[in-house]
Scaffold this active site. Structure first.
Site, PDB file in Angstrom:
ATOM      1  N   SER A   1       0.850  -1.191   0.000  1.00 45.75           N
ATOM      2  CA  SER A   1       0.000   0.000   0.000  1.00 45.75           C
ATOM      3  C   SER A   1       0.881   1.234   0.000  1.00 45.75           C
ATOM      4  O   SER A   1       1.913   1.264   0.680  1.00 45.75           O
ATOM      5  CB  SER A   1      -0.919   0.003   1.226  1.00 45.75           C
ATOM      6  OG  SER A   1      -1.750   1.150   1.230  1.00 45.75           O
TER       7      SER A   1
ATOM      8  N   HIS B   1       2.321  12.200  -1.007  1.00 54.23           N
ATOM      9  CA  HIS B   1       1.881  13.576  -0.769  1.00 54.23           C
ATOM     10  C   HIS B   1       2.954  14.532  -1.298  1.00 54.23           C
ATOM     11  O   HIS B   1       3.957  14.790  -0.625  1.00 54.23           O
ATOM     12  CB  HIS B   1       1.657  13.820   0.724  1.00 54.23           C
ATOM     13  CG  HIS B   1       0.495  13.072   1.301  1.00 54.23           C
ATOM     14  ND1 HIS B   1      -0.817  13.371   0.975  1.00 54.23           N
ATOM     15  CD2 HIS B   1       0.446  12.035   2.181  1.00 54.23           C
ATOM     16  CE1 HIS B   1      -1.627  12.558   1.640  1.00 54.23           C
ATOM     17  NE2 HIS B   1      -0.891  11.734   2.363  1.00 54.23           N
TER      18      HIS B   1
ATOM     19  N   HIS C   1      -2.792   7.317  -4.369  1.00 55.77           N
ATOM     20  CA  HIS C   1      -2.844   6.152  -3.492  1.00 55.77           C
ATOM     21  C   HIS C   1      -2.966   4.905  -4.345  1.00 55.77           C
ATOM     22  O   HIS C   1      -3.614   4.919  -5.401  1.00 55.77           O
ATOM     23  CB  HIS C   1      -4.058   6.259  -2.557  1.00 55.77           C
ATOM     24  CG  HIS C   1      -4.517   4.939  -1.998  1.00 55.77           C
ATOM     25  ND1 HIS C   1      -5.619   4.272  -2.502  1.00 55.77           N
ATOM     26  CD2 HIS C   1      -4.014   4.157  -1.000  1.00 55.77           C
ATOM     27  CE1 HIS C   1      -5.779   3.144  -1.832  1.00 55.77           C
ATOM     28  NE2 HIS C   1      -4.835   3.050  -0.921  1.00 55.77           N
TER      29      HIS C   1
ATOM     30  N   ASN D   1      -2.969   0.318  -3.790  1.00 52.89           N
ATOM     31  CA  ASN D   1      -2.683  -0.876  -3.001  1.00 52.89           C
ATOM     32  C   ASN D   1      -3.138  -2.112  -3.756  1.00 52.89           C
ATOM     33  O   ASN D   1      -4.064  -2.064  -4.567  1.00 52.89           O
ATOM     34  CB  ASN D   1      -3.307  -0.811  -1.603  1.00 52.89           C
ATOM     35  CG  ASN D   1      -4.784  -1.109  -1.598  1.00 52.89           C
ATOM     36  OD1 ASN D   1      -5.189  -2.266  -1.516  1.00 52.89           O
ATOM     37  ND2 ASN D   1      -5.607  -0.069  -1.686  1.00 52.89           N
TER      38      ASN D   1
ATOM     39  N   ARG E   1      -3.468  -6.462  -2.789  1.00 48.96           N
ATOM     40  CA  ARG E   1      -3.424  -7.324  -1.611  1.00 48.96           C
ATOM     41  C   ARG E   1      -4.051  -8.689  -1.912  1.00 48.96           C
ATOM     42  O   ARG E   1      -4.833  -8.845  -2.855  1.00 48.96           O
ATOM     43  CB  ARG E   1      -4.165  -6.666  -0.457  1.00 48.96           C
ATOM     44  CG  ARG E   1      -5.611  -6.331  -0.766  1.00 48.96           C
ATOM     45  CD  ARG E   1      -6.250  -5.452   0.301  1.00 48.96           C
ATOM     46  NE  ARG E   1      -7.651  -5.174  -0.010  1.00 48.96           N
ATOM     47  CZ  ARG E   1      -8.077  -4.172  -0.774  1.00 48.96           C
ATOM     48  NH1 ARG E   1      -7.199  -3.326  -1.294  1.00 48.96           N
ATOM     49  NH2 ARG E   1      -9.365  -4.001  -1.008  1.00 48.96           N
TER      50      ARG E   1
ATOM     51  N   GLY F   1      -2.029  -4.480  13.892  1.00 45.09           N
ATOM     52  CA  GLY F   1      -0.937  -4.100  13.007  1.00 45.09           C
ATOM     53  C   GLY F   1      -0.127  -2.953  13.584  1.00 45.09           C
ATOM     54  O   GLY F   1      -0.468  -2.360  14.609  1.00 45.09           O
TER      55      GLY F   1
END
Length: 302
Positions: A94, A98, A108, A110, A112, A261
């Site tokens: 992920s 910025h 952005h 990601n 998975r 996490g």
């Protein structure tokens, strides 16, 4: 049909993280990623890489994680009761970027893979991911390029794939309490297993492989545009929407926190500077108003 296997997915994701970091360092031209390897007490770990105070990026984070355990959190089993009592493994990459410049969008991505297993029962597994773009000052040609690249990632898997996952992205990255889109969208998919493991994995790889071709040309086009305090202030205000979405709605943030996490890695998506203004509205016919009028309403960009 090949049985689901975590190892080839993990190998791909580790290489993807390396590849994206190398490309972003080259584009930035000043700073380098610092790596922080971490272990999760309940099982698994990851490697977080963060670049700060760069030539282009105020902060850029890209995280690889592989977590596992004997029981899923409430966020996972509430919608999928069949997962209760299963051990699980989740692996993914992920990233959130910025930039300094208000003319270079935040982005952005990601990808998975998740698998839950129980003795004497077939595994439950799926792929998910996508990428989306959050401009502060919109340029139509940039958004068209972004979506055409997203469509190219999907086209080998069927002409219906891009419209479906583009629409899902528009619906997912939406701040209901603001009645406002977070950005101009892209792709979002989840629970993908109906194609079988091989094709589903190939699609996840296609999405991961198309992120850099989607984003790097926009950086190069906008990186040298001059901006002043007004544009910077608007960027910091709009970053507040990013924070609101990630802390209120984002599934990955919730899953990461509920599975114990690493908090620093989970929240590295947040911008380093942000501001809120009470009841602020853009001036009529201003460049800031143009973002709301032309770019924050979902539309067909290709």
């Amino acid at each position: 049909m090949t049985q689901p296997s975590l190892e080839p997915v993990k190998t791909y994701l580790l290489a993807l993280q390396d590849r994206i970091c190398q490309a972003l360092e080259q584009a930035d031209g000043k700073a380098r990623f610092e790596e922080d390897q971490w272990q999760r007490e309940a099982g698994g770990g990851g490697r977080s890489r963060v670049l700060t105070q760069g030539g282009i990026f105020e902060q850029a984070g890209i995280n690889f994680s592989h977590v596992f355990g004997g029981q899923l959190p409430a966020s996972a089993t509430a919608q999928r009761p069949e997962l209760a009592g299963r051990s699980f493994q989740a692996v993914g990459v992920s990233l959130v970027l910025h930039p300094w410049s208000p003319y270079v969008p935040t982005s952005h991505a990601n990808v998975r893979f998740f698998i839950a297993e129980k003795p004497n029962e077939p595994p439950v597994w799926w792929f998910g991911g996508g990428f989306d773009l959050t401009p502060y000052y919109g340029f139509e040609e940039d958004v068209v390029h972004w979506h055409r690249t997203a469509k190219a990632a999907c086209d080998p898997f069927g002409q219906e794939v891009y419209p479906r996952y583009k629409r899902w992205c528009d619906e997912y990255f939406f701040l209901k309490h603001r009645n406002e889109a977070r950005g101009v969208g892209g792709l979002f998919f989840d629970d993908l297993n109906q194609w079988g493991f091989d094709q589903s994995f190939a699609f996840m790889q296609s999405v991961g492989d198309h992120y850099l071709p989607a984003y790097l040309p926009i950086i190069e086009k906008r990186r040298d545009m001059q901006y002043g305090e007004r544009e910077r202030e608007f960027q910091l205000y709009r970053r507040g929407r990013y924070v609101e979405f990630n802390l209120v709605y984002d599934r990955g943030t919730l899953f990461g926190l509920q599975t114990g996490g690493r908090t620093e890695s989970i929240l590295m998506s947040l911008p380093p500077l942000v501001q809120w203004r009470y009841n602020w509205k853009p001036a009529e016919h201003s460049p800031e108003a143009r973002l709301y009028q032309l770019f924050l309403t979902p539309r067909d960009w290709v």
